[in-house]
Scaffold this active site. Structure first.
Site, PDB file in Angstrom:
ATOM      1  N   GLN A 147      10.301  -7.408 -11.133  1.00 58.05           N
ATOM      2  CA  GLN A 147      10.122  -7.340 -12.583  1.00 58.05           C
ATOM      3  C   GLN A 147      10.066  -5.876 -13.012  1.00 58.05           C
ATOM      4  OE1 GLN A 147       7.034 -10.392 -14.058  1.00 58.05           O
ATOM      5  NE2 GLN A 147       6.637 -10.236 -11.858  1.00 58.05           N
ATOM      6  N   ASN A 148       9.958  -4.984 -12.050  1.00 54.73           N
ATOM      7  CA  ASN A 148       9.799  -3.565 -12.358  1.00 54.73           C
ATOM      8  C   ASN A 148      11.121  -2.948 -12.783  1.00 54.73           C
ATOM      9  OD1 ASN A 148       7.206  -3.991 -11.512  1.00 54.73           O
ATOM     10  ND2 ASN A 148       7.504  -3.094  -9.477  1.00 54.73           N
ATOM     11  N   ASP A 165      11.362   0.397 -12.610  1.00 51.06           N
ATOM     12  CA  ASP A 165      11.501   1.670 -11.882  1.00 51.06           C
ATOM     13  C   ASP A 165      12.505   1.488 -10.750  1.00 51.06           C
ATOM     14  OD1 ASP A 165       8.364   0.781 -10.507  1.00 51.06           O
ATOM     15  OD2 ASP A 165      10.176   0.952  -9.289  1.00 51.06           O
ATOM     16  N   HIS A 222      13.995  -7.467 -15.263  1.00 53.54           N
ATOM     17  CA  HIS A 222      13.684  -6.953 -16.607  1.00 53.54           C
ATOM     18  C   HIS A 222      14.411  -5.661 -16.929  1.00 53.54           C
ATOM     19  CE1 HIS A 222       9.712  -9.449 -16.415  1.00 53.54           C
ATOM     20  NE2 HIS A 222      10.784 -10.184 -16.597  1.00 53.54           N
ATOM     21  N   GLY A 246       1.785  -7.888  -6.336  1.00 48.30           N
ATOM     22  CA  GLY A 246       1.415  -7.043  -7.469  1.00 48.30           C
ATOM     23  C   GLY A 246       1.911  -7.509  -8.820  1.00 48.30           C
ATOM     24  N   SER A 280       0.742 -10.229 -12.217  1.00 44.08           N
ATOM     25  CA  SER A 280      -0.307 -11.095 -12.784  1.00 44.08           C
ATOM     26  C   SER A 280       0.218 -12.504 -13.023  1.00 44.08           C
ATOM     27  CB  SER A 280      -0.799 -10.499 -14.113  1.00 44.08           C
ATOM     28  OG  SER A 280       0.309 -10.368 -15.003  1.00 44.08           O
TER      29      SER A 280
HETATM   30  N1  APR Z   1      -1.489  -3.092  -5.485  1.00 35.73           N
HETATM   31  C1  APR Z   1      -1.090  -4.365  -5.741  1.00 35.73           C
HETATM   32  N2  APR Z   1      -1.291  -4.991  -6.934  1.00 35.73           N
HETATM   33  C2  APR Z   1      -1.945  -4.284  -7.874  1.00 35.73           C
HETATM   34  C3  APR Z   1      -2.397  -2.953  -7.687  1.00 35.73           C
HETATM   35  C4  APR Z   1      -2.140  -2.363  -6.419  1.00 35.73           C
HETATM   36  N3  APR Z   1      -2.541  -1.106  -6.143  1.00 35.73           N
HETATM   37  N4  APR Z   1      -3.011  -2.551  -8.840  1.00 35.73           N
HETATM   38  C5  APR Z   1      -2.923  -3.592  -9.710  1.00 35.73           C
HETATM   39  N5  APR Z   1      -2.300  -4.626  -9.130  1.00 35.73           N
HETATM   40  C6  APR Z   1      -1.986  -5.948  -9.688  1.00 35.73           C
HETATM   41  C7  APR Z   1      -2.931  -6.436 -10.753  1.00 35.73           C
HETATM   42  O1  APR Z   1      -4.052  -7.092 -10.161  1.00 35.73           O
HETATM   43  C8  APR Z   1      -2.042  -7.414 -11.508  1.00 35.73           C
HETATM   44  O2  APR Z   1      -2.081  -8.709 -10.927  1.00 35.73           O
HETATM   45  O3  APR Z   1      -0.718  -5.854 -10.308  1.00 35.73           O
HETATM   46  C9  APR Z   1      -0.644  -6.833 -11.332  1.00 35.73           C
HETATM   47  C10 APR Z   1      -0.130  -6.155 -12.580  1.00 35.73           C
HETATM   48  O4  APR Z   1       0.043  -7.150 -13.557  1.00 35.73           O
HETATM   49  P1  APR Z   1       0.796  -6.736 -14.902  1.00 35.73           P
HETATM   50  O5  APR Z   1       0.255  -5.436 -15.387  1.00 35.73           O
HETATM   51  O6  APR Z   1       0.769  -7.939 -15.787  1.00 35.73           O
HETATM   52  O7  APR Z   1       2.282  -6.444 -14.402  1.00 35.73           O
HETATM   53  P2  APR Z   1       3.430  -7.513 -14.147  1.00 35.73           P
HETATM   54  O8  APR Z   1       2.873  -8.779 -13.616  1.00 35.73           O
HETATM   55  O9  APR Z   1       4.469  -6.824 -13.322  1.00 35.73           O
HETATM   56  O10 APR Z   1       4.016  -7.741 -15.634  1.00 35.73           O
HETATM   57  C11 APR Z   1       5.153  -8.575 -15.728  1.00 35.73           C
HETATM   58  O11 APR Z   1       5.263  -8.101 -18.098  1.00 35.73           O
HETATM   59  O12 APR Z   1       5.261  -6.736 -19.934  1.00 35.73           O
HETATM   60  C12 APR Z   1       6.063  -7.344 -19.003  1.00 35.73           C
HETATM   61  O13 APR Z   1       8.174  -6.534 -18.496  1.00 35.73           O
HETATM   62  C13 APR Z   1       6.833  -6.331 -18.208  1.00 35.73           C
HETATM   63  O14 APR Z   1       7.709  -6.659 -15.986  1.00 35.73           O
HETATM   64  C14 APR Z   1       6.526  -6.708 -16.779  1.00 35.73           C
HETATM   65  C15 APR Z   1       5.988  -8.115 -16.883  1.00 35.73           C
END
Ligand code: APR
Length: 243
Positions: free
Chosen positions: A87-88, A90, A105, A184, A186
């Protein structure tokens, strides 16, 4: 025949590279109104603000490096056919050396023509395809930027309110996985969060996250940060015969 190891990653795998997640405390969406900077309506309303938001993220990305978790996924390619669905936006999986990366994404280092979306351009590369009047920073775009055909460009990002074009191939990969790993994320944004449900019954599923979302009980949760959790995963998945 190597087993298919399919890995779905979210912002958490890049957190230890210094890239903010979205929903953690202090995350990106805490500092920016997401629908202003990452939605189709927001881009239509104020393209200059959206260009500025992604210019800032691009500039910080070039100073970040892949971390041990990105690199450990590459190590697993020794023993498995590894497919990364991320989903990243980067490029840290690619810079770590992962061979098969599917972005759901979009990609932060790319922009695309507004008129011909199939024309994408990587910023900061050797060839300078995008020109912006009065600006010579190759990582910066504005509504005045133009591609070689004279067309305006936009970030090559899937905004909210837009379709996720790569979800079909991602579902296909999840459905063919012999082992499925989630790292990593949510698990709140669909359709990416739904990939788990396409994995065949009986296929081992692992979820690495220090603050894991609720998942079915057949999932093995490794409640660690990515760098520590992926190291544990490598120990679990390293074939017995391997040194
Ligand atoms: N290592 C592993 N996981 C981690 C770490 C770490 N060091 N730090 C935080 N996390 C976890 C958090 O606990 C959380 O479950 O990474 C997750 C980040 O969740 P989000 O910030 O919601 O990111 P993500 O799930 O990738 O979001 C999905 O939402 O806004 C959109 O397009 C955007 O691709 C993104 C999508």
């Amino acid at each position: 025949m190597k087993k298919r190891l399919v890995i779905s990653t979210g912002a958490g795998i890049s957190a230890e590279s210094g890239i903010s997640t979205f929903r953690d405390a202090g995350g990106l969406w805490e500092n920016y109104p997401v629908m202003d900077v990452c939605s189709a309506d927001g881009f239509a309303r104020n393209p200059a603000l959206v260009h500025k938001f992604y210019n800032e993220r691009r500039k910080s990305l070039v100073d970040c490096q892949p971390n041990a978790a990105h690199k450990a996924l590459v190590e697993l390619e020794k023993w498995y056919d590894v497919y990364v669905i991320t989903q990243n936006v980067d490029d840290l999986h690619e810079r770590a050396g992962s061979g098969n990366v599917l972005h759901l994404h979009g990609e932060l280092m790319k922009v695309r023509s507004l008129r011909h979306p199939e024309r994408t351009y990587t910023l900061g590369g050797e060839e300078v395809a995008i020109t912006t009047p009065g600006i010579d920073d190759p990582l910066v775009t504005t509504p005045e930027s133009r591609d070689p055909y004279g067309d305006p460009v936009r970030p090559h990002i899937v905004f909210f309110q837009e379709a996720v074009p790569n979800i079909e191939p991602a579902i296909d990969l999840a459905a063919k996985a012999d082992i499925f790993v989630v790292i990593g994320t949510s698990l709140v944004v669909y359709p990416a969060a739904g990939l788990l449900h396409y994995v065949r019954p009986g296929v081992p599923v692992y979820y690495i996250d220090p603050n894991p979302a609720a998942v079915p009980d057949y999932v093995t949760v490794i409640p660690e940060k990515a760098t520590a959790g992926v190291q544990k995963l490598v120990e679990l998945l390293r074939p017995k015969s391997a040194v």
